[in-house]
Design a protein around this motif. Structure first.
Motif, PDB file in Angstrom:
ATOM      1  N   TYR A  71       0.828  -1.202   0.000  1.00 17.93           N
ATOM      2  CA  TYR A  71       0.000   0.000   0.000  1.00 17.93           C
ATOM      3  C   TYR A  71       0.865   1.256   0.000  1.00 17.93           C
ATOM      4  O   TYR A  71       1.999   1.240   0.475  1.00 17.93           O
ATOM      5  CB  TYR A  71      -0.916   0.016   1.233  1.00 17.93           C
ATOM      6  N   GLN A  72       0.299   2.336  -0.497  1.00 14.70           N
ATOM      7  CA  GLN A  72       0.982   3.614  -0.518  1.00 14.70           C
ATOM      8  C   GLN A  72       1.241   4.067   0.916  1.00 14.70           C
ATOM      9  O   GLN A  72       0.333   4.100   1.746  1.00 14.70           O
ATOM     10  CB  GLN A  72       0.129   4.644  -1.250  1.00 14.70           C
ATOM     11  N   ARG A  78      -4.868   3.467   2.466  1.00  9.62           N
ATOM     12  CA  ARG A  78      -4.554   4.190   1.238  1.00  9.62           C
ATOM     13  C   ARG A  78      -4.629   3.250   0.040  1.00  9.62           C
ATOM     14  O   ARG A  78      -4.982   2.072   0.178  1.00  9.62           O
ATOM     15  CB  ARG A  78      -3.187   4.836   1.364  1.00  9.62           C
ATOM     16  N   SER A  79      -4.254   3.725  -1.138  1.00 11.19           N
ATOM     17  CA  SER A  79      -4.398   2.949  -2.372  1.00 11.19           C
ATOM     18  C   SER A  79      -3.341   1.833  -2.468  1.00 11.19           C
ATOM     19  O   SER A  79      -2.254   1.931  -1.913  1.00 11.19           O
ATOM     20  CB  SER A  79      -4.295   3.856  -3.585  1.00 11.19           C
TER      21      SER A  79
END
Length: 181
Positions: A71-72, A78-79
């Motif tokens: 994940y970011q 988050r994305s």
């Protein structure tokens, strides 16, 4: 005619011993499975390693891990930056080509449970192997200060496992041909 049967039997035994001698080292080169626990850091190099990801499962449901997700900002809220599919979480084979330079923290994901926040592992690139130089020869000159000559020796390599397996298959074929005669 009486001599053909014992000769072919001896030939079969010799070929069988040779094929076993070639296949056993190839089978012994397989690495063991590494059991992974949450929070662990794993060095990944060019050589494949086998991971057991069962320790990353959700303790209450114990559903299989189907993906590893990056994940970011290492934040599952988050994305998603990268997803690595996990076909079998008890035998997951990876190497540096799996990550293609995208190392970092990966979170376990199960289709039934979703992201398992407390089950993350960190993958880092293994340092490249270093060649050690050992002095092989020392010479002393009386007129000048002591001079040391060193030469680097090439590290020895084991035969390719694929070559060993092909040779073993060929010997097994010879066994079959000899047995038919």
């Amino acid at each position: 005619m009486a001599y053909e049967k014992p000769t072919s039997r001896h030939l079969l035994v010799i070929l069988l011993v040779l094929s076993l001698a070639l296949t056993v080292p190839a089978a012994a080169q397989e690495t063991g499975t590494r059991v992974v626990q949450p929070g662990e850091t794993i060095e990944v190099g060019a050589e494949p390693i086998v991971l057991d990801l069962i320790g990353l499962r959700n303790a209450s449901s114990f559903n299989a891990i189907t993906e590893l997700r990056k994940y970011q900002g290492d934040n599952p809220a988050r994305s998603v930056q990268r997803v690595i599919g996990v076909p079998k979480d008890s035998y997951f084979k990876i190497n540096s080509h799996t990550f293609k330079g995208h190392y970092g923290r990966y979170f376990a994901y199960s289709k039934e449970d979703g992201v398992i926040n407390d089950s993350s592992i960190v993958f880092v690139q293994a340092p490249p192997p270093t060649v050690t130089v050992t002095p092989t020869e020392t010479s002393t000159v009386t007129e000048a200060p002591t001079a040391t000559a060193t030469t680097a020796t090439e590290p020895t390599r084991a035969p390719l496992p694929g070559l060993i397996a092909v040779t073993a298959i060929a010997l097994a074929g010879l066994l079959g041909i000899a047995q038919k005669r």
